[in-house]
Design a protein around this motif. Structure first.
Motif, PDB file in Angstrom:
ATOM      1  N   PRO A  19       0.823  -1.209   0.000  1.00  0.00           N
ATOM      2  CA  PRO A  19       0.000   0.000   0.000  1.00  0.00           C
ATOM      3  C   PRO A  19       0.863   1.267   0.000  1.00  0.00           C
ATOM      4  O   PRO A  19       1.917   1.312   0.614  1.00  0.00           O
ATOM      5  CB  PRO A  19      -0.804  -0.113   1.298  1.00  0.00           C
ATOM      6  N   GLY A  20       0.414   2.263  -0.734  1.00  0.00           N
ATOM      7  CA  GLY A  20       1.074   3.559  -0.707  1.00  0.00           C
ATOM      8  C   GLY A  20       2.276   3.713  -1.609  1.00  0.00           C
ATOM      9  O   GLY A  20       2.835   4.793  -1.713  1.00  0.00           O
ATOM     10  N   ILE A  21       2.732   2.637  -2.254  1.00  0.00           N
ATOM     11  CA  ILE A  21       3.877   2.743  -3.167  1.00  0.00           C
ATOM     12  C   ILE A  21       3.406   2.274  -4.539  1.00  0.00           C
ATOM     13  O   ILE A  21       2.939   1.163  -4.697  1.00  0.00           O
ATOM     14  CB  ILE A  21       5.063   1.867  -2.717  1.00  0.00           C
ATOM     15  N   ARG A  22       3.534   3.143  -5.521  1.00  0.00           N
ATOM     16  CA  ARG A  22       3.088   2.802  -6.885  1.00  0.00           C
ATOM     17  C   ARG A  22       4.208   3.029  -7.884  1.00  0.00           C
ATOM     18  O   ARG A  22       5.057   3.889  -7.697  1.00  0.00           O
ATOM     19  CB  ARG A  22       1.892   3.657  -7.281  1.00  0.00           C
ATOM     20  N   GLU A  23       4.155   2.254  -8.980  1.00  0.00           N
ATOM     21  CA  GLU A  23       5.096   2.474 -10.072  1.00  0.00           C
ATOM     22  C   GLU A  23       4.827   3.843 -10.678  1.00  0.00           C
ATOM     23  O   GLU A  23       3.666   4.197 -10.936  1.00  0.00           O
ATOM     24  CB  GLU A  23       4.924   1.415 -11.159  1.00  0.00           C
ATOM     25  N   PHE A  29       0.345  -0.728  -8.071  1.00  0.00           N
ATOM     26  CA  PHE A  29       0.990  -0.953  -6.783  1.00  0.00           C
ATOM     27  C   PHE A  29       2.134  -1.944  -6.976  1.00  0.00           C
ATOM     28  O   PHE A  29       2.071  -2.818  -7.834  1.00  0.00           O
ATOM     29  CB  PHE A  29       0.002  -1.542  -5.774  1.00  0.00           C
ATOM     30  N   TYR A  30       3.164  -1.811  -6.172  1.00  0.00           N
ATOM     31  CA  TYR A  30       4.251  -2.789  -6.202  1.00  0.00           C
ATOM     32  C   TYR A  30       3.771  -4.086  -5.568  1.00  0.00           C
ATOM     33  O   TYR A  30       3.147  -4.087  -4.523  1.00  0.00           O
ATOM     34  CB  TYR A  30       5.492  -2.262  -5.467  1.00  0.00           C
ATOM     35  N   ARG A  31       4.045  -5.191  -6.240  1.00  0.00           N
ATOM     36  CA  ARG A  31       3.634  -6.509  -5.767  1.00  0.00           C
ATOM     37  C   ARG A  31       4.823  -7.455  -5.911  1.00  0.00           C
ATOM     38  O   ARG A  31       5.483  -7.492  -6.940  1.00  0.00           O
ATOM     39  CB  ARG A  31       2.468  -7.032  -6.596  1.00  0.00           C
ATOM     40  N   GLY A  52       8.657  -5.831  -7.634  1.00  0.00           N
ATOM     41  CA  GLY A  52       9.371  -5.496  -6.406  1.00  0.00           C
ATOM     42  C   GLY A  52       9.977  -6.713  -5.755  1.00  0.00           C
ATOM     43  O   GLY A  52       9.394  -7.791  -5.777  1.00  0.00           O
ATOM     44  N   LYS A  53      11.188  -6.575  -5.185  1.00  0.00           N
ATOM     45  CA  LYS A  53      11.812  -7.666  -4.435  1.00  0.00           C
ATOM     46  C   LYS A  53      11.080  -7.876  -3.123  1.00  0.00           C
ATOM     47  O   LYS A  53      10.537  -6.934  -2.550  1.00  0.00           O
ATOM     48  CB  LYS A  53      13.273  -7.346  -4.134  1.00  0.00           C
ATOM     49  N   LYS A  54      11.122  -9.081  -2.623  1.00  0.00           N
ATOM     50  CA  LYS A  54      10.361  -9.419  -1.419  1.00  0.00           C
ATOM     51  C   LYS A  54      10.740  -8.554  -0.216  1.00  0.00           C
ATOM     52  O   LYS A  54       9.889  -8.047   0.481  1.00  0.00           O
ATOM     53  CB  LYS A  54      10.548 -10.891  -1.086  1.00  0.00           C
ATOM     54  N   ASN A  55      12.015  -8.378   0.061  1.00  0.00           N
ATOM     55  CA  ASN A  55      12.426  -7.658   1.262  1.00  0.00           C
ATOM     56  C   ASN A  55      13.042  -6.288   0.960  1.00  0.00           C
ATOM     57  O   ASN A  55      13.730  -5.730   1.802  1.00  0.00           O
ATOM     58  CB  ASN A  55      13.403  -8.510   2.069  1.00  0.00           C
ATOM     59  N   SER A  56      12.802  -5.755  -0.208  1.00  0.00           N
ATOM     60  CA  SER A  56      13.366  -4.453  -0.567  1.00  0.00           C
ATOM     61  C   SER A  56      12.554  -3.329   0.063  1.00  0.00           C
ATOM     62  O   SER A  56      11.334  -3.324   0.027  1.00  0.00           O
ATOM     63  CB  SER A  56      13.377  -4.287  -2.086  1.00  0.00           C
ATOM     64  N   ARG A  57      13.251  -2.370   0.629  1.00  0.00           N
ATOM     65  CA  ARG A  57      12.576  -1.186   1.178  1.00  0.00           C
ATOM     66  C   ARG A  57      12.407  -0.115   0.110  1.00  0.00           C
ATOM     67  O   ARG A  57      11.680   0.856   0.303  1.00  0.00           O
ATOM     68  CB  ARG A  57      13.366  -0.629   2.354  1.00  0.00           C
ATOM     69  N   ASP A  58      13.127  -0.264  -1.017  1.00  0.00           N
ATOM     70  CA  ASP A  58      13.076   0.727  -2.096  1.00  0.00           C
ATOM     71  C   ASP A  58      12.835   0.022  -3.427  1.00  0.00           C
ATOM     72  O   ASP A  58      13.777  -0.246  -4.164  1.00  0.00           O
ATOM     73  CB  ASP A  58      14.391   1.513  -2.135  1.00  0.00           C
ATOM     74  N   PRO A  59      11.588  -0.343  -3.758  1.00  0.00           N
ATOM     75  CA  PRO A  59      11.349  -1.079  -4.999  1.00  0.00           C
ATOM     76  C   PRO A  59      11.674  -0.278  -6.266  1.00  0.00           C
ATOM     77  O   PRO A  59      11.933  -0.856  -7.303  1.00  0.00           O
ATOM     78  CB  PRO A  59       9.860  -1.426  -4.935  1.00  0.00           C
ATOM     79  N   ILE A  60      11.692   1.041  -6.172  1.00  0.00           N
ATOM     80  CA  ILE A  60      12.014   1.855  -7.352  1.00  0.00           C
ATOM     81  C   ILE A  60      13.511   1.783  -7.646  1.00  0.00           C
ATOM     82  O   ILE A  60      13.931   1.562  -8.777  1.00  0.00           O
ATOM     83  CB  ILE A  60      11.549   3.311  -7.156  1.00  0.00           C
ATOM     84  N   GLY A  61      14.342   1.939  -6.615  1.00  0.00           N
ATOM     85  CA  GLY A  61      15.791   1.897  -6.810  1.00  0.00           C
ATOM     86  C   GLY A  61      16.374   0.501  -6.758  1.00  0.00           C
ATOM     87  O   GLY A  61      17.532   0.297  -7.120  1.00  0.00           O
ATOM     88  N   ASP A  62      15.610  -0.473  -6.298  1.00  0.00           N
ATOM     89  CA  ASP A  62      16.085  -1.852  -6.144  1.00  0.00           C
ATOM     90  C   ASP A  62      15.016  -2.810  -6.677  1.00  0.00           C
ATOM     91  O   ASP A  62      14.373  -3.517  -5.922  1.00  0.00           O
ATOM     92  CB  ASP A  62      16.362  -2.115  -4.658  1.00  0.00           C
ATOM     93  N   PRO A  63      14.790  -2.802  -8.009  1.00  0.00           N
ATOM     94  CA  PRO A  63      13.698  -3.611  -8.569  1.00  0.00           C
ATOM     95  C   PRO A  63      14.015  -5.104  -8.567  1.00  0.00           C
ATOM     96  O   PRO A  63      15.167  -5.510  -8.444  1.00  0.00           O
ATOM     97  CB  PRO A  63      13.591  -3.087 -10.005  1.00  0.00           C
ATOM     98  N   ALA A  64      12.983  -5.916  -8.709  1.00  0.00           N
ATOM     99  CA  ALA A  64      13.165  -7.369  -8.829  1.00  0.00           C
ATOM    100  C   ALA A  64      13.914  -7.667 -10.121  1.00  0.00           C
ATOM    101  O   ALA A  64      13.664  -7.035 -11.147  1.00  0.00           O
ATOM    102  CB  ALA A  64      11.816  -8.070  -8.825  1.00  0.00           C
ATOM    103  N   PRO A  65      14.848  -8.620 -10.095  1.00  0.00           N
ATOM    104  CA  PRO A  65      15.610  -8.921 -11.314  1.00  0.00           C
ATOM    105  C   PRO A  65      14.780  -9.596 -12.400  1.00  0.00           C
ATOM    106  O   PRO A  65      15.094  -9.508 -13.570  1.00  0.00           O
ATOM    107  CB  PRO A  65      16.721  -9.835 -10.817  1.00  0.00           C
TER     108      PRO A  65
END
Length: 105
Positions: A19-23, A29-31, A52-65
């Motif tokens: 919640p609260g974080i969007r692409e 929403f990041y999922r 988004g990575k499972k335990n990433s606090r920053d999905p924008i700067g640290d996206p899922a590979p």
């Protein structure tokens, strides 16, 4: 995986949207999604995919590979013979399954 006839198990876990974080470009929403492949006598393989990575606090700067289709590093290959033609276990050296005539191998 304790039964010898179970050779591979694929599991996919889809977590709730964050919640609260969007692409920024799509507004989605990041999922986070996680796939695991367990095979007899082989280490478990695990992939984070989605946006988004499972335990990433920053999905924008640290996206899922794994965030696009057909990425070779994230394809799961299970031999057709292991799935459909019930080979003996353990598979003897040189074993080749008999493919039914109506199936293209």
């Amino acid at each position: 995986m304790h039964e010898q006839y179970v050779r591979a198990v694929v599991s996919i876990k889809i977590l709730k949207p964050r919640p609260g974080i969007r692409e920024p470009t799509t507004g989605y929403f990041y999922r986070t999604m996680t796939a695991k492949l367990n095979r007899q006598r082989i280490a478990t393989q695990r992939w984070d995919f989605g946006n988004g990575k499972k335990n990433s606090r920053d999905p924008i700067g640290d996206p899922a590979p794994c965030n696009a289709p057909n990425l070779a590093r994230f394809q799961i290959n299970i031999l057709v013979g292991e799935v459909f033609w019930d080979p003996p276990f353990p598979i003897p050296p040189g074993y080749a399954p008999l493919v039914p005539a109506m199936v293209t191998a």
